[in-house]
Design an enzyme around this catalytic site. Structure first.
Site, PDB file in Angstrom:
ATOM      1  N   ASN A  86      58.812  36.848  95.173  1.00 30.39           N
ATOM      2  CA  ASN A  86      58.660  37.882  94.145  1.00 30.39           C
ATOM      3  C   ASN A  86      57.174  38.198  94.025  1.00 30.39           C
ATOM      4  O   ASN A  86      56.415  37.406  93.477  1.00 30.39           O
ATOM      5  CB  ASN A  86      59.211  37.341  92.805  1.00 30.39           C
ATOM      6  CG  ASN A  86      58.942  38.274  91.649  1.00 30.39           C
ATOM      7  OD1 ASN A  86      58.593  39.433  91.847  1.00 30.39           O
ATOM      8  ND2 ASN A  86      59.119  37.766  90.439  1.00 30.39           N
ATOM      9  N   LYS A 124      55.867  40.479  92.294  1.00 37.29           N
ATOM     10  CA  LYS A 124      55.535  41.025  90.963  1.00 37.29           C
ATOM     11  C   LYS A 124      54.678  42.283  91.124  1.00 37.29           C
ATOM     12  O   LYS A 124      54.831  42.993  92.114  1.00 37.29           O
ATOM     13  CB  LYS A 124      54.843  39.970  90.102  1.00 37.29           C
ATOM     14  CG  LYS A 124      55.576  38.635  90.098  1.00 37.29           C
ATOM     15  CD  LYS A 124      55.075  37.702  89.053  1.00 37.29           C
ATOM     16  CE  LYS A 124      55.725  36.355  89.234  1.00 37.29           C
ATOM     17  NZ  LYS A 124      55.569  35.503  88.075  1.00 37.29           N
ATOM     18  N   HIS A 149      64.564  38.928  85.248  1.00 36.98           N
ATOM     19  CA  HIS A 149      63.413  38.010  85.308  1.00 36.98           C
ATOM     20  C   HIS A 149      62.859  37.837  83.892  1.00 36.98           C
ATOM     21  O   HIS A 149      62.870  38.776  83.096  1.00 36.98           O
ATOM     22  CB  HIS A 149      62.350  38.590  86.248  1.00 36.98           C
ATOM     23  CG  HIS A 149      61.271  37.619  86.584  1.00 36.98           C
ATOM     24  ND1 HIS A 149      60.259  37.305  85.700  1.00 36.98           N
ATOM     25  CD2 HIS A 149      61.051  36.870  87.683  1.00 36.98           C
ATOM     26  CE1 HIS A 149      59.458  36.410  86.257  1.00 36.98           C
ATOM     27  NE2 HIS A 149      59.919  36.120  87.460  1.00 36.98           N
ATOM     28  N   GLU A 195      59.975  37.824  82.833  1.00 36.96           N
ATOM     29  CA  GLU A 195      58.901  38.764  82.498  1.00 36.96           C
ATOM     30  C   GLU A 195      59.475  40.102  82.046  1.00 36.96           C
ATOM     31  O   GLU A 195      58.820  40.857  81.333  1.00 36.96           O
ATOM     32  CB  GLU A 195      57.946  38.918  83.691  1.00 36.96           C
ATOM     33  CG  GLU A 195      57.085  37.668  83.846  1.00 36.96           C
ATOM     34  CD  GLU A 195      56.543  37.432  85.237  1.00 36.96           C
ATOM     35  OE1 GLU A 195      56.611  38.340  86.086  1.00 36.96           O
ATOM     36  OE2 GLU A 195      56.072  36.307  85.489  1.00 36.96           O
ATOM     37  N   GLU A 244      64.971  29.683  86.405  1.00 35.72           N
ATOM     38  CA  GLU A 244      63.517  29.722  86.292  1.00 35.72           C
ATOM     39  C   GLU A 244      63.112  29.350  84.864  1.00 35.72           C
ATOM     40  O   GLU A 244      63.117  30.216  83.973  1.00 35.72           O
ATOM     41  CB  GLU A 244      62.995  31.131  86.594  1.00 35.72           C
ATOM     42  CG  GLU A 244      63.310  31.620  87.984  1.00 35.72           C
ATOM     43  CD  GLU A 244      62.288  32.634  88.456  1.00 35.72           C
ATOM     44  OE1 GLU A 244      61.615  32.355  89.454  1.00 35.72           O
ATOM     45  OE2 GLU A 244      62.133  33.678  87.818  1.00 35.72           O
ATOM     46  N   GLY A 264      54.419  30.585  86.981  1.00 41.27           N
ATOM     47  CA  GLY A 264      52.996  30.886  87.068  1.00 41.27           C
ATOM     48  C   GLY A 264      52.123  29.870  86.356  1.00 41.27           C
ATOM     49  O   GLY A 264      50.937  30.098  86.139  1.00 41.27           O
ATOM     50  N   SER A 320      56.677  27.923  89.855  1.00 39.03           N
ATOM     51  CA  SER A 320      55.590  27.157  90.476  1.00 39.03           C
ATOM     52  C   SER A 320      56.024  26.393  91.727  1.00 39.03           C
ATOM     53  O   SER A 320      55.553  25.272  91.963  1.00 39.03           O
ATOM     54  CB  SER A 320      54.950  26.216  89.455  1.00 39.03           C
ATOM     55  OG  SER A 320      54.334  26.976  88.428  1.00 39.03           O
TER      56      SER A 320
HETATM   57  C1  PEP Z   1      58.591  34.048  89.525  1.00 38.59           C
HETATM   58  O1  PEP Z   1      57.900  34.909  89.016  1.00 38.59           O
HETATM   59  O2  PEP Z   1      59.786  34.311  89.746  1.00 38.59           O
HETATM   60  C2  PEP Z   1      57.992  32.764  89.850  1.00 38.59           C
HETATM   61  C3  PEP Z   1      58.785  31.788  90.141  1.00 38.59           C
HETATM   62  O3  PEP Z   1      56.619  32.704  89.811  1.00 38.59           O
HETATM   63  P1  PEP Z   1      55.701  31.444  90.293  1.00 38.59           P
HETATM   64  O4  PEP Z   1      56.276  30.915  91.568  1.00 38.59           O
HETATM   65  O5  PEP Z   1      54.352  32.021  90.460  1.00 38.59           O
HETATM   66  O6  PEP Z   1      55.793  30.432  89.196  1.00 38.59           O
END
Ligand code: PEP
Length: 249
Positions: free
Chosen positions: A8, A10, A93, A95, A163, A169, A208
């Site tokens: 992703n 983003k 997601h 976000e 998630e 992040g 992460s």
């Molecule tokens: C994500 O945005 O779906 C995600 C898992 O981000 P990160 O791997 O940077 O934590």
């Protein structure tokens, strides 16, 4: 069931980032991976990424509108994503749930729209840090699944990404035990609702994931892949995660 490693990007990536797409395509074409790979760049790069990926991996969107077309300035519909070469879309997601006020009902409607356009929906669920500390993580995720996943879900058209919001992040991840137990919980929720149809719905872990922890996470029973944010932006890091995926039949 082959694991699915999804990236992703983003709101990151300009034309220069297509170098990473080229590097990924070269590496994956040279050595067919034993896993499915999906890259979700920003909508502006989707068509170019799909063309330059040359079929070495699938390309997907990061969101879509619930309607196929209409007076929705700035939005992108599922048929538009498919038309640009996408075969999948990330929906719900955190976000978008947090930053754009997306409800389970809206995510559900978007998933139906994505399915009508022939797209695999990667539906994201996950608890906040406060919800985990209050001991409500399992209930929160069960509620999101009940509300966001439409009745017709099958493995061909649906994947779930667990998630935890606090891990995205943030450089921190739940314990391996907590990941495994949440994946068991999600699998049980899906089985309870969809029966046999749920068996091939992949449950990805996201939050992460990086080369240094991917092998341990992807080796966990019940983890059918990963949704990767930051570490998917550089082909070398993303490839290291793809290589950490498990060989499963
Ligand atoms: C994500 O945005 O779906 C995600 C898992 O981000 P990160 O791997 O940077 O934590």
């Amino acid at each position: 069931m082959r694991q699915l490693i999804a990236g992703n990007w983003k709101m990151n990536g300009l034309a220069a980032s297509l170098d990473q797409i080229d590097a990924l395509a070269r590496a994956l074409s040279a050595k067919a991976p034993h896993t499915d790979v999906l890259v979700c760049p920003p909508a502006t790069l989707l068509q170019r990424a799909a063309m330059r990926g040359q079929g070495a991996f699938a390309v997907g969107g990061q969101d879509c509108h619930a309607m196929a077309a209409g007076a929705f300035t700035g939005d992108v519909s599922a048929p538009m994503l498919a038309d640009a070469g996408a075969t999948a879309v990330i929906l719900g997601h955190s976000e978008r749930r947090q930053g754009h006020g997306e409800t389970d009902a809206l995510v559900n409607a978007k998933v139906c729209s994505a399915w009508r356009a022939g797209l695999l929906s990667v539906i994201c669920v996950g608890e906040t840090e406060a919800e985990r500390e209050e001991g409500r993580a399992l209930d929160v995720v069960a509620g999101q699944l009940a509300g966001s996943v439409p009745d017709a879900a099958t493995g061909d058209i649906t994947a779930i990404a667990y998630e935890p919001v606090w891990a995205i992040g943030a450089g921190k991840t739940p314990s391996m035990q907590d990941i495994a137990s949440m994946h068991r919980h999600i699998r049980a929720q899906l089985a309870g609702r969809f029966g046999l149809n749920s068996e091939r719905i992949r449950i990805l872990y996201g939050g992460s994931v990086k080369p240094s922890n991917a092998r341990d996470i992807l080796a966990l029973e019940g983890v059918d892949g990963a949704l990767v944010g930051g570490a998917s932006l550089k082909a070398a890091e993303f490839l290291a995660i793809i290589e950490a995926a498990q060989r499963r039949s």
